[in-house]
Motif scaffolding. Structure first.
Motif, short mmCIF file in Angstrom:
data_model
loop_
_atom_site.label_atom_id
_atom_site.label_comp_id
_atom_site.label_asym_id
_atom_site.label_seq_id
_atom_site.Cartn_x
_atom_site.Cartn_y
_atom_site.Cartn_z
N LYS B 53 0.84 -1.25 0.11
CA LYS B 53 -0.03 0.09 0.03
C LYS B 53 1.05 1.24 -0.16
O LYS B 53 0.49 2.28 -0.65
N LEU B 54 1.83 1.35 0.83
CA LEU B 54 2.81 2.50 0.92
C LEU B 54 3.46 2.70 -0.53
O LEU B 54 3.25 3.97 -0.81
N HIS B 55 3.93 1.55 -1.16
CA HIS B 55 4.33 1.75 -2.50
C HIS B 55 3.51 2.20 -3.40
O HIS B 55 3.69 3.29 -4.14
N THR B 56 2.30 1.63 -3.37
CA THR B 56 1.50 2.01 -4.39
C THR B 56 0.73 3.23 -4.41
O THR B 56 0.58 3.97 -5.35
N LEU B 57 0.45 3.85 -3.00
CA LEU B 57 -0.05 5.23 -2.88
C LEU B 57 0.87 6.19 -3.22
O LEU B 57 0.58 7.22 -3.88
N GLY B 58 2.09 5.82 -3.32
CA GLY B 58 3.13 6.93 -3.94
C GLY B 58 3.24 6.87 -5.37
O GLY B 58 3.64 7.89 -5.73
N ARG B 59 2.67 5.83 -6.19
CA ARG B 59 2.72 5.94 -7.57
C ARG B 59 1.20 5.77 -7.90
O ARG B 59 1.35 5.13 -8.90
N LEU B 60 0.50 6.09 -7.48
CA LEU B 60 -0.99 5.94 -7.75
C LEU B 60 -1.09 6.70 -9.10
O LEU B 60 -1.95 5.95 -9.97
N HIS B 61 -0.66 7.56 -9.51
CA HIS B 61 -0.49 8.35 -10.88
C HIS B 61 -0.19 7.24 -11.92
O HIS B 61 -1.00 6.90 -12.72
N ASP B 62 0.85 6.67 -11.76
CA ASP B 62 1.37 5.54 -12.61
C ASP B 62 0.52 4.19 -12.75
O ASP B 62 0.16 3.82 -13.74
N TYR B 63 0.19 3.94 -11.52
CA TYR B 63 -0.70 2.53 -11.52
C TYR B 63 -2.29 2.73 -12.14
O TYR B 63 -2.50 1.96 -12.59
N LEU B 64 -2.79 4.04 -11.93
CA LEU B 64 -3.93 4.23 -12.33
C LEU B 64 -4.11 4.43 -13.86
O LEU B 64 -5.06 4.19 -14.65
N VAL B 65 -2.97 5.11 -14.37
CA VAL B 65 -2.81 5.31 -15.98
C VAL B 65 -2.55 3.88 -16.54
O VAL B 65 -3.26 3.66 -17.73
N GLN B 66 -1.82 3.01 -15.68
CA GLN B 66 -1.79 1.63 -16.29
C GLN B 66 -3.02 0.86 -16.46
O GLN B 66 -3.42 0.44 -17.18
N LEU B 67 -3.78 0.99 -15.18
CA LEU B 67 -5.10 0.51 -15.12
C LEU B 67 -5.88 0.75 -16.21
O LEU B 67 -6.61 -0.08 -16.93
N GLU B 68 -5.93 1.96 -16.38
CA GLU B 68 -6.76 2.62 -17.55
C GLU B 68 -6.57 2.13 -19.04
O GLU B 68 -7.25 1.52 -19.52
N ASP B 69 -5.09 1.84 -19.04
CA ASP B 69 -4.66 1.48 -20.54
C ASP B 69 -5.19 0.03 -20.52
O ASP B 69 -5.61 -0.30 -21.68
N ARG B 70 -5.02 -0.73 -19.52
CA ARG B 70 -5.30 -2.35 -19.55
C ARG B 70 -6.68 -2.41 -19.57
O ARG B 70 -7.44 -3.35 -20.54
N VAL B 71 -7.74 -1.76 -19.15
CA VAL B 71 -9.02 -1.63 -19.12
C VAL B 71 -9.64 -1.64 -20.49
O VAL B 71 -10.38 -2.07 -21.07
N THR B 72 -9.13 -0.54 -20.91
CA THR B 72 -9.33 -0.01 -22.48
C THR B 72 -8.78 -1.14 -23.34
O THR B 72 -9.59 -1.52 -24.35
#
Lengths: 224, 466
Positions: B53-72
């Motif tokens: 969680k600590l790691h992911t919250l620091g990079r929310l920007h990157d992971y949400l963009v990646q998530l958006e990409d994959r969902v699309t």
């Protein structure tokens, strides 16, 4: 635009100091996968059948639940589990098709005589027994995994009051760590489901009731 | 401003609520303890989850963009909503555009947070909750009283009365029959609905997969039968890898219900694909901020976003155990509600929340992602006090208190003096005559008996004797 505003804020707060922990290793304590699967599955109320020919196993299930009709979820289930079958009428197995078999005397004979019908939610919702194929079995929790692809669909396994999952010992993984390191989510299918025991609820006074929206009875049949 | 005290006072005097709460909470606590006793690697899992969680919250920007990409890539669409209103308006527009009249919902706390039912109903849509507990509270016109077991404040007799009244069911208090009735009614709703709304327990960035955990099968049906599926997620729900799921599933499920695994775990990667027999034609993932990115700013408060909504802190909280969920007057209850609500709304709107705790620390001990809830409560209390325009009497009392506390000799003199005065004022657990505002304390409870000597005095005496 909301997207750029949210992402802009997150970019400003970006912190890359904390590393991602390395994945935890699979559990070393599961030795006999088949035996462990059976124990865990039975704990949550799944009926596990093994060491029986498929026609015998299905006849037993139909007798137990008093049903005369089976909906077969998936086209490749027959070859995967070596079940001889015949499709009556026009063998339309492409597109959105459901396969049914009728057993008025509650007896399953081989080859299974199948009837192909166009997909219809109402007829799927009325079927007494649905039968699917497990892509994987998970020993740690006695779970089976079914995929929406190859005719399996998403809701056949949930709508019927009785569901049967066919499972091969070769498809057993030890635990969830092993499953998620091997499975390629979303590569070929729009949905997968991990099933563990019958549908259940304890929303009223914590009293356990089975079969709230999904099946009241879940069978797993080993086909090898 | 949301006041907790009136609801709490009412709850404490409601004997049937007290009975129902005790019954379900004892059950939940026991199941959890048994399940965790079974997992010898519990501490290791908690550490892993916290680090992730600590790691992911620091990079929310990157992971949400990646998530958006994959969902699309999976054929779905991602919608971003900065506020609750934006998310609800998207749903209303979608429903209008697609000719949707009937909506089925599976459990989503975010849906409660953004008041999606009210919004859609005001737009003329029928919205039906399909989780049994949620359906019950919806029929009663209530909010869920617990984030995991929404109807745990009710007895089976109360549910029976409701079903007889609203569903024209023959009177019975057989829970099996009550459940069968709900199954029958809701089965029709699933088949007729054009839109299904679900929450998201976890979203896997690397695969664009949405994970929905459930026991009943209603989430499977809500996300698969209607021709449109909309999944609602907060920005903090994203996980980097599929390999993170085993840990988070284990922590969530054992903490929430005490099971090793729920009956169903749905792994949804977009809409129906070519060759699949069923599933929705359209899949939307709505990523909602609604105040969350604000919490990221502060390293302590940020921990609030670690929460995986297991409800364990509610069950173990001595305050929640007595007052139940509705008294909090907010969507999220218990200790997590006490830290989440003031941050989602404002310190002023939820000024009572940080104080609805005895700071005993049980919530922190039980939390599967080790959120330091007591620390956060203290921080939020300070924030409330800083914002409050200031009560002169309270400040004076605190100044006097602080003066006595700053020196050990002043403290000892004052304590000795109070020990003598106390028995004069308090007899048999009551203050006689009552002196306001001190006497407010005894409105709901007896006053303790004051020991004649202090711990220090006893200790010295004991040491001399040896």
């Amino acid at each position: 635009m909301s997207r750029s505003r949210i992402l802009g804020r997150l970019l400003k707060l970006r912190e890359t100091g904390a590393p991602l922990p390395s994945p935890i290793p699979p559990s070393p304590t599961i030795h006999d996968r088949r035996e462990r699967f059976r124990i865990e599955a039975e704990k949550v109320g799944t009926v596990v059948l093994e060491g029986r020919a498929i026609d015998r196993a299905l006849t037993l299930i139909l007798a137990e639940v008093g049903a005369t009709r089976i909906c077969w979820l998936g086209m490749d289930l027959f070859s995967k589990h070596h079940i001889p079958s015949l499709v009556d009428g026009p063998a339309e197995t492409s597109g959105r098709t459901l396969l049914f078999s009728d057993h008025p005397d509650r007896k399953v004979d081989l080859p299974v005589r199948l009837r192909a019908e166009p997909y219809d939610l109402e007829s799927l919702a009325e079927v007494a027994v649905s039968l699917g194929t497990a892509e994987w079995g998970i020993s740690e929790t006695g779970s089976t995994v079914e995929s929406a692809t190859r005719g399996g669909g998403r809701v056949g396994a949930i709508l019927a009051p009785v569901h049967v999952a066919l499972l091969r010992e070769a498809d057993l993984v030890g635990d969830h760590v092993e499953l998620f390191s091997r499975v390629n989510l979303g590569a070929a299918e729009s949905a997968r489901i991990l099933m563990t025991g019958p549908s259940r609820t304890a929303d009223i006074e914590k009293i356990l009731i089975l079969g709230v929206h999904g099946p009241k009875r879940l069978y797993v049949v080993f086909t090898d | 401003m949301i006041r907790i005290k009136p609801g709490a006072t009412k709850a404490l005097r409601d004997s049937s609520l007290q009975r129902n709460l005790r019954h379900t909470l004892v059950h939940s606590l026991q199941s959890r303890d048994l399940a965790i006793g079974d997992a010898d690697d519990w501490e290791e899992l908690r550490r892993y989850a916290r680090d992730t969680k600590l790691h992911t919250l620091g990079r929310l920007h990157d992971y949400l963009v990646q998530l958006e990409d994959r969902v699309t890539q999976n054929g779905g669409q991602v919608v971003w909503a900065e506020t609750a209103a934006e998310a609800v308006n998207f749903l209303i527009d979608l429903a209008r555009r697609e000719g949707v009249r009937r909506v089925v919902k599976s459990k989503t706390m975010l849906g409660e947070e953004i008041h999606v039912n009210e919004g859609l109903e005001a737009a003329g849509l029928e919205v039906v909750e399909t989780d049994l507990g949620e359906y019950i509270v919806q029929l009663r016109g209530e909010a869920p009283s617990h984030i995991v077991t929404p109807a745990s404040h009710l007895s089976k007799e109360q549910v029976a009365e409701l079903f007889t009244d609203r569903l024209r069911m023959e009177p019975t208090d057989d829970v099996e029959e009550l459940t069968a009735t709900a199954r029958r009614v809701l089965r029709r709703k699933f088949i007729e609905a054009e839109l299904g709304i679900s929450g998201v327990n976890f979203a896997v960035a690397e695969t664009g997969t949405v994970v929905v955990v459930e026991n009943e099968g209603n989430a499977r049906l809500s996300t698969s039968i209607p021709r449109i599926h909309v999944a609602l997620m907060g920005i903090e729900k994203v996980l980097p890898r599929a390999e993170d799921l085993p840990v988070f599933l284990k922590l969530l499920i054992r903490s929430a219900t005490g099971q090793k695994i729920t009956s169903y775990v749905n792994l949804i990667s977009g809409p129906r694909r070519a060759g699949e027999v069923d599933g929705p034609d359209q899949f939307y993932l709505v990523i909602v901020d609604n105040g969350r990115s604000r919490m990221l700013d502060d390293p302590l408060l940020r921990q609030t976003l670690y929460c995986i909504r297991c409800g364990a802190c509610l069950n173990v909280c001595p305050v929640f155990q007595r007052i139940g969920g509705h008294a909090y007057g907010s969507v999220y209850q218990g200790p997590i509600g006490a830290i989440l609500t003031p941050q989602l709304l404002s310190a002023r709107e939820a000024a009572d929340h940080p104080f609805a705790s005895s700071l005993c620390g049980a919530c922190h001990e039980v939390c599967p992602v080790k959120i330091e809830i007591p620390e956060i409560l203290l921080r939020l209390r300070a924030r409330v006090k800083a914002e409050a325009s200031g009560n002169r009497i309270e400040r004076l009392v605190m100044a006097i208190w602080a003066w006595f506390m700053r020196s050990s000799s002043r403290y000892e003199v004052a304590a000795r003096w109070l020990r003598r005065l106390y028995p004069v004022l308090v007899r048999g657990g009551r203050m006689r005559p009552p002196i306001p505002p001190l006497s407010l304390w005894q409105k709901e409870r007896d006053l303790p008996v004051m020991p004649r000597r202090s711990f220090r005095e006893l200790w010295e005496e004991e040491s001399r004797r040896k």
